[in-house]
Design a protein around this motif. Structure first.
Motif, PDB file in Angstrom:
ATOM      1  N   SER A  56      44.563  46.755  38.768  1.00  0.00           N
ATOM      2  CA  SER A  56      44.526  45.298  38.830  1.00  0.00           C
ATOM      3  C   SER A  56      43.614  44.792  39.934  1.00  0.00           C
ATOM      4  O   SER A  56      43.515  45.382  41.007  1.00  0.00           O
ATOM      5  CB  SER A  56      45.935  44.738  39.048  1.00  0.00           C
ATOM      6  N   GLY A  57      42.977  43.658  39.637  1.00  0.00           N
ATOM      7  CA  GLY A  57      42.223  42.915  40.631  1.00  0.00           C
ATOM      8  C   GLY A  57      42.675  41.473  40.599  1.00  0.00           C
ATOM      9  O   GLY A  57      43.225  40.994  39.607  1.00  0.00           O
ATOM     10  N   ILE A  58      42.457  40.767  41.700  1.00  0.00           N
ATOM     11  CA  ILE A  58      42.816  39.356  41.788  1.00  0.00           C
ATOM     12  C   ILE A  58      41.613  38.582  42.299  1.00  0.00           C
ATOM     13  O   ILE A  58      41.044  38.914  43.348  1.00  0.00           O
ATOM     14  CB  ILE A  58      44.001  39.135  42.738  1.00  0.00           C
ATOM     15  N   GLY A  60      48.357  44.753  51.210  1.00  0.00           N
ATOM     16  CA  GLY A  60      49.046  45.614  52.165  1.00  0.00           C
ATOM     17  C   GLY A  60      49.692  46.820  51.506  1.00  0.00           C
ATOM     18  O   GLY A  60      49.799  47.886  52.119  1.00  0.00           O
ATOM     19  N   ALA A  61      50.095  46.665  50.255  1.00  0.00           N
ATOM     20  CA  ALA A  61      50.711  47.767  49.513  1.00  0.00           C
ATOM     21  C   ALA A  61      49.687  48.535  48.676  1.00  0.00           C
ATOM     22  O   ALA A  61      50.062  49.412  47.898  1.00  0.00           O
ATOM     23  CB  ALA A  61      51.810  47.227  48.606  1.00  0.00           C
ATOM     24  N   SER A  62      48.400  48.211  48.844  1.00  0.00           N
ATOM     25  CA  SER A  62      47.306  48.878  48.111  1.00  0.00           C
ATOM     26  C   SER A  62      47.509  48.801  46.596  1.00  0.00           C
ATOM     27  O   SER A  62      47.255  49.776  45.879  1.00  0.00           O
ATOM     28  CB  SER A  62      47.179  50.346  48.556  1.00  0.00           C
ATOM     29  N   LEU A  63      47.935  47.646  46.113  1.00  0.00           N
ATOM     30  CA  LEU A  63      48.227  47.486  44.692  1.00  0.00           C
ATOM     31  C   LEU A  63      47.123  46.767  43.928  1.00  0.00           C
ATOM     32  O   LEU A  63      47.123  46.787  42.697  1.00  0.00           O
ATOM     33  CB  LEU A  63      49.540  46.717  44.512  1.00  0.00           C
ATOM     34  N   ALA A  64      46.200  46.116  44.624  1.00  0.00           N
ATOM     35  CA  ALA A  64      45.175  45.354  43.910  1.00  0.00           C
ATOM     36  C   ALA A  64      43.929  45.186  44.763  1.00  0.00           C
ATOM     37  O   ALA A  64      44.008  45.080  45.990  1.00  0.00           O
ATOM     38  CB  ALA A  64      45.720  43.971  43.516  1.00  0.00           C
ATOM     39  N   GLN A  65      42.768  45.173  44.096  1.00  0.00           N
ATOM     40  CA  GLN A  65      41.532  44.765  44.738  1.00  0.00           C
ATOM     41  C   GLN A  65      41.486  43.239  44.725  1.00  0.00           C
ATOM     42  O   GLN A  65      41.995  42.604  43.797  1.00  0.00           O
ATOM     43  CB  GLN A  65      40.325  45.309  43.979  1.00  0.00           C
ATOM     44  N   VAL A  66      40.900  42.633  45.739  1.00  0.00           N
ATOM     45  CA  VAL A  66      40.826  41.175  45.785  1.00  0.00           C
ATOM     46  C   VAL A  66      39.375  40.722  45.831  1.00  0.00           C
ATOM     47  O   VAL A  66      38.507  41.397  46.397  1.00  0.00           O
ATOM     48  CB  VAL A  66      41.600  40.599  46.990  1.00  0.00           C
ATOM     49  N   HIS A  67      39.128  39.587  45.228  1.00  0.00           N
ATOM     50  CA  HIS A  67      37.799  38.994  45.155  1.00  0.00           C
ATOM     51  C   HIS A  67      37.949  37.517  45.482  1.00  0.00           C
ATOM     52  O   HIS A  67      38.764  36.828  44.868  1.00  0.00           O
ATOM     53  CB  HIS A  67      37.204  39.186  43.755  1.00  0.00           C
TER      54      HIS A  67
END
Length: 366
Positions: free
Chosen positions: A33-35, A48-55
């Motif tokens: 997932s990315g956000i 912080g939980a390494s669950l998503a890349q952010v843009h």
């Protein structure tokens, strides 16, 4: 599957909570997932939980220059993340996303999740959602019905928001942490401080609740100064807490939850409160009617402080009644708002648009 969520910002609202739930549970299904958003505390939680890349995508605020910047930033997110499918939350994010996808070589399908708008905005929303995304999802049947009545060509798929059961500290521990008396009657409203949520109606109602009760207002927004000033003039005790990331702690300290909105799609705060066994007093509108129609609290007419105050007093003053409604609230969540069911439904929609896109590509190449 690579999934990119596009959303205005990642604060503490219901749409943001849905993104968090989908990202967390999507990881269990192998989704990457990315956000793409303007940022916020819920985004930081996932990073912080390494669950998503952010843009980073700036809020467009419906200005031409802002829209151009948002489209350009969304295009960069598409190029970097290379999603198989994009999930755009609400109409503005959908318009930005669709415009951005038209500028990239590998155009992913776009699925809109529609969380609801004010009544006056349904006609435009229906028109845009009929044309822009590859598929549309409404978070409640009431919202889907409104879109159809406003002219949407095809009824959107209904996938109800769902929540994981929160892990709560004990009531005594929560109250000590918040500095609340052990024997106080406590109500909690966790909502953005915006006109839709009608904190003015809630505060007028709280004037009628009486001494010995405490109202906790969690949330931030453009009306914060106005709400704070009004809260200082209310007869009962009101604590304006600002933005909070510890809703489970607040729910553990509360006896009831309350929401006085003019309109709602399906607010995640209400689902979280019911999952925690907190009865809800809310206005009889759209998604709130849908979730509370089977029990778990009280529905009152919108913009009616007297009715809202009476319902709050009824539940705050009667612990036996609260226990009955608490059990009913938990039962409603378990039967109708299970996260795994929600995720199965979203997975089905995403698979369908991917298959459709693949079939279209095969036809065009032949």
């Amino acid at each position: 599957m690579r999934v990119l969520h596009v959303i205005g910002e990642m604060g503490t609202g219901g749409a943001e909570s849905l993104v968090v739930e989908m990202v967390r549970r999507g990881r269990e299904r192998g989704w990457e997932s990315g956000i793409a958003s303007a940022g916020g505390s819920r985004e930081e939680e996932l990073v912080g939980a390494s669950l998503a890349q952010v843009h980073r995508v700036p809020l467009s605020r419906r200005r031409p220059g802002g829209l151009i910047a948002a489209v350009a930033a969304t295009r960069r997110a598409l190029v970097v993340h290379e999603p198989d499918v994009v999930v755009a939350h609400n109409v503005s994010a959908t318009a930005t996303t669709v415009a951005a996808t038209r500028t990239v070589r590998r155009r992913p399908p776009v699925v809109t999740v529609f969380h609801g708008v004010a009544e006056a905005d349904y006609r435009l929303s229906a028109r845009l959602l009929s044309r822009l995304p590859d598929a549309a999802v409404a978070v409640s049947a009431a919202v889907a019905d409104r879109l159809v009545a406003a002219g949407m060509r095809q009824r959107p798929r209904v996938i109800r928001n769902a929540v994981s059961t929160p892990v709560l500290p004990s009531r005594d521990d929560a109250r000590r942490a918040l500095g609340l008396p052990a024997d106080a009657r406590v109500a909690l409203c966790a909502a953005r401080l915006v006109p839709q949520k009608r904190h003015d109606v809630l505060l007028d109602a709280w004037d009628r609740v009486g001494a010995g009760a405490i109202l906790l207002l969690a949330g931030s927004g453009p009306l914060q100064d106005q709400v704070t000033r009004r809260a200082a003039r209310v007869g009962g005790t009101v604590r304006v807490l600002g933005a909070r990331s510890d809703v489970p702690l607040l729910l553990a300290a509360a006896d009831v939850a309350v929401l006085a909105s003019d309109w709602e799609g399906l607010p995640v705060f209400v689902l979280e409160a019911m999952a925690a066994g907190r009865p809800v007093v809310a206005t009889d509108v759209d998604g709130l009617r849908e979730v509370l129609g089977g029990g778990g609290g009280r529905l009152v007419p919108p913009r009616d402080p007297a009715a809202l105050g009476r319902a709050l007093v009824e539940l705050l003053d009667d612990p036996v009644l609260r226990d009955v409604e608490s059990a009913s609230a938990r039962d409603v969540i378990e039967r109708h708002y299970a996260p795994e069911v929600m995720m199965d439904q979203y997975a089905s929609v995403l698979d369908e648009v991917l298959v459709e896109r693949k079939n279209l590509a095969g036809v065009s190449s032949s």
